[in-house]
Design an enzyme around this catalytic site. Structure first.
Site, PDB file in Angstrom:
ATOM      1  CG  ASP A  21     130.794  39.831 -46.262  1.00  0.00           C
ATOM      2  OD1 ASP A  21     130.021  39.452 -45.358  1.00  0.00           O
ATOM      3  OD2 ASP A  21     131.515  40.841 -46.144  1.00  0.00           O
TER       4      ASP A  21
ATOM      5  CD  GLU B 197     126.630  46.921 -45.026  1.00  0.00           C
ATOM      6  OE1 GLU B 197     127.441  46.356 -44.278  1.00  0.00           O
ATOM      7  OE2 GLU B 197     126.141  48.042 -44.793  1.00  0.00           O
TER       8      GLU B 197
ATOM      9  CG  ASN C 195     122.005  48.664 -44.207  1.00  0.00           C
ATOM     10  OD1 ASN C 195     121.524  47.878 -45.017  1.00  0.00           O
ATOM     11  ND2 ASN C 195     123.321  48.767 -43.997  1.00  0.00           N
TER      12      ASN C 195
ATOM     13  CD  GLU D  51     126.156  48.081 -38.210  1.00  0.00           C
ATOM     14  OE1 GLU D  51     126.818  48.577 -37.273  1.00  0.00           O
ATOM     15  OE2 GLU D  51     126.667  47.389 -39.102  1.00  0.00           O
TER      16      GLU D  51
ATOM     17  CG  HIS E  64     128.313  41.738 -43.255  1.00  0.00           C
ATOM     18  ND1 HIS E  64     129.132  41.924 -44.344  1.00  0.00           N
ATOM     19  CD2 HIS E  64     127.843  42.967 -42.945  1.00  0.00           C
ATOM     20  CE1 HIS E  64     129.161  43.216 -44.663  1.00  0.00           C
ATOM     21  NE2 HIS E  64     128.378  43.868 -43.827  1.00  0.00           N
TER      22      HIS E  64
HETATM   23  C1  XIL Z   1     133.158  48.444 -42.953  1.00  0.00           C
HETATM   24  C2  XIL Z   1     134.146  48.684 -44.077  1.00  0.00           C
HETATM   25  O1  XIL Z   1     134.030  47.641 -45.005  1.00  0.00           O
HETATM   26  C3  XIL Z   1     135.536  48.757 -43.545  1.00  0.00           C
HETATM   27  O2  XIL Z   1     136.435  49.145 -44.567  1.00  0.00           O
HETATM   28  C4  XIL Z   1     135.618  49.768 -42.394  1.00  0.00           C
HETATM   29  O3  XIL Z   1     136.878  49.755 -41.839  1.00  0.00           O
HETATM   30  C5  XIL Z   1     134.591  49.436 -41.344  1.00  0.00           C
HETATM   31  O4  XIL Z   1     133.296  49.397 -41.943  1.00  0.00           O
HETATM   32  N1  XIL Z   1     128.371  47.236 -41.583  1.00  0.00           N
HETATM   33  C6  XIL Z   1     128.328  48.404 -42.305  1.00  0.00           C
HETATM   34  C7  XIL Z   1     129.516  48.819 -43.098  1.00  0.00           C
HETATM   35  O5  XIL Z   1     127.277  49.035 -42.391  1.00  0.00           O
HETATM   36  O6  XIL Z   1     129.638  50.211 -43.178  1.00  0.00           O
HETATM   37  C8  XIL Z   1     130.781  48.211 -42.562  1.00  0.00           C
HETATM   38  O7  XIL Z   1     131.847  48.534 -43.471  1.00  0.00           O
HETATM   39  C9  XIL Z   1     130.628  46.724 -42.393  1.00  0.00           C
HETATM   40  C10 XIL Z   1     129.514  46.411 -41.441  1.00  0.00           C
END
Ligand code: XIL
Length: 484
Positions: free
Chosen positions: A263, A261, A190, A130, A230
């Site tokens: 969803d 990641e 990422n 990020e 996401h």
């Molecule tokens: C999130 C986890 O899923 C949670 O459990 C935690 O509280 C916060 O982080 N981007 C990322 C992940 O790279 O590490 C994040 O994961 C979600 C967004």
């Protein structure tokens, strides 16, 4: 890619991991030590620690390691179940814990300690997470660790040898550690909201373009790119039809691409977590399958109720605590994976090409960054480079029945250029459907491409690339480059 995946008579696999393996990619899940239910090893063949390898868990303020048992458990569980591990994550503004505010030297210490502890058991590792700002600005974040950046000559990028850059320097460090340890761990960058070429309304995805620039410029240290995916109803976070073309343009740089990641918010299917959400999942899985170098998909948790965004109901299972029920989205993903990489592509789908492993040159401690990557395409004989000034262009094509993706490399002559334009005459029946890293005028016949704001300046003898996608049969393209 396997022979079986091309055989329509082959029996369908009944788990995500088996179907994915047959198609030549991994299908993984984010996991925590208290959620290592049997489903993890049954359905998934890759594991990303959801929280247990983040600096706030494992880093001391001097870059040492602490509280390693959670990460150890996860890596052990993965290994016992023949799952790959995607390490997550070494350098991040969030969940930084004791590393918050640390110097590059301390980050480098931490990178070394983490990779030396787990690297032999980790296939991929997010080195930088990020790095880019929200709201489609195309800028880097203006907060630690990115405030360590110095754009020394003020030209708006970080890619000159006088600049320092936490992204580059962290990758250089990670690559050194990997090479010194004889490891095969691939190093990833990422981010989120980088999935499409465009965002809602067709606006160019400047965040994706900025990520592309970073990967292109630091390609010698970066092996893989994670699109977090996401997906939700934020205008910059939707699923766009050009997802596949964006995966393809990163793949064309030679890196592996992961949907890292995944969803999908039920808002993107009017709160329908049945067929509507299933179709969204299908789109994403298909886009990855259609690009050979898209080598893995990871969902960010098992069940909706246990997700970091549980109210969005964005995962593949309902239920909780080991008692899970498959959603329509699960069946759609399994079905799509079972079709493999070779299902009949839609007309604008790039082809499956054999995967070429990236070659990584050794990294010395003082290796300076490249200002632009070296050309890899031989010069097009019909447009020899102008020996003194101007520019030349070469094109390489990925074609399939009905369509193609073209990558055009623009190379400056003996003098630097500050802008370029490339003209191409397309054969009849060919139509350009979209382009990236260039402005375009025209879609058939004679088509003109010109630089965008960030890739007009090319140093003498150096190159930049843009791409476009089209339908029809593109052969015999002779690009003509003009410096502007
Ligand atoms: C999130 C986890 O899923 C949670 O459990 C935690 O509280 C916060 O982080 N981007 C990322 C992940 O790279 O590490 C994040 O994961 C979600 C967004």
């Amino acid at each position: 890619m396997t022979v079986q995946s091309m055989d329509p008579a082959a029996a369908a696999e009944t788990t995500l991991r088996a179907a994915a393996a047959k198609a030549g990619l991994f299908f993984g899940v984010a996991a925590s030590p208290n959620r290592l239910h049997s489903i993890v090893g049954q359905e998934f063949n890759q594991l990303t620690p959801e929280n247990d390898m983040k600096p706030d868990r494992i880093a001391t303020s001097s870059g040492g390691l602490q509280n390693t048992s959670g990460a150890d458990n996860l890596v052990n569980h993965a290994q016992a179940n023949n799952m790959l591990v995607r390490g997550h994550t070494l350098v991040w503004h969030s969940q930084a814990g004791a590393l918050q505010g640390a110097s590059q030297a301390t980050l480098n210490t931490f990178i070394g300690n983490a990779i030396n502890r787990w690297g032999s058991r980790i296939a991929y590792w997010d080195v930088v997470n990020e790095a880019l700002e929200d709201n489609n600005t195309g800028r880097r974040r203006n907060q630690w660790p990115h405030t360590m950046n110095r754009d020394a000559n003020g030209d708006g990028d970080f890619f000159d040898s006088g600049d320092t850059d936490v992204i580059r320097d962290s990758f250089i460090r990670a690559k050194q550690v990997v090479q010194a340890g004889g490891l095969t761990t691939k190093l990833c960058i990422n981010d989120y909201d980088v999935e499409g070429l465009t965002v809602q309304g067709g606006t160019p995805n400047r965040k994706a373009n900025a990520l592309y620039d970073i990967v292109r410029n630091y390609r010698q240290y970066i092996d893989c790119v994670g699109f977090q995916a996401h997906f939700n109803d934020n205008p910059n976070s939707i699923i766009t039809d050009d997802l596949q073309a964006n995966i393809q343009r990163f793949a064309d740089l030679g890196v592996e691409v992961h949907i890292s990641e995944l969803d999908i918010d039920d808002d993107l299917s009017n709160n329908d977590i049945g067929t509507g959400q299933a179709e969204n999942y299908r789109k994403v899985v298909r886009a990855c399958l259609n690009v050979a170098k898209c080598t893995g998909i990871t969902v960010w948790g098992i069940a909706d109720s246990e997700s970091w965004r549980s109210s969005e109901r964005g995962l593949l299972f309902t239920g909780s605590n080991g008692n899970y029920q498959k959603k329509a989205a699960y069946h759609a993903v399994l079905d799509e994976l079972n079709k493999g990489r070779n299902s009949t592509p839609p007309p604008t789908t790039p082809p499956v090409t054999p995967s070429v492993p990236p070659t990584t040159p050794p990294v010395g401690p003082t290796t300076p960054p490249p200002t632009t990557p070296p050309p890899t395409t031989p010069p097009n004989p019909t447009t020899p480079p102008n020996p003194t000034t101007g520019c030349s262009a070469t094109v390489s094509l990925n074609s399939w029945t009905g369509g193609f993706v073209a990558t055009v490399r623009v190379t400056a002559g003996a003098a630097p250029i500050s802008g370029w334009s490339v003209q191409l005459t397309l054969p009849s029946g060919v139509t350009v459907t979209n382009a990236w890293n260039a402005n375009r005028s025209g879609s058939s016949g004679t088509v003109q491409f010109s630089n965008v704001s960030y890739n007009g300046s090319v140093n003498a003898g150096q190159s930049t690339e843009f791409g476009f996608q089209g339908v029809g049969t593109a052969t015999g393209l002779s690009p003509v480059c003009t410096a502007t």
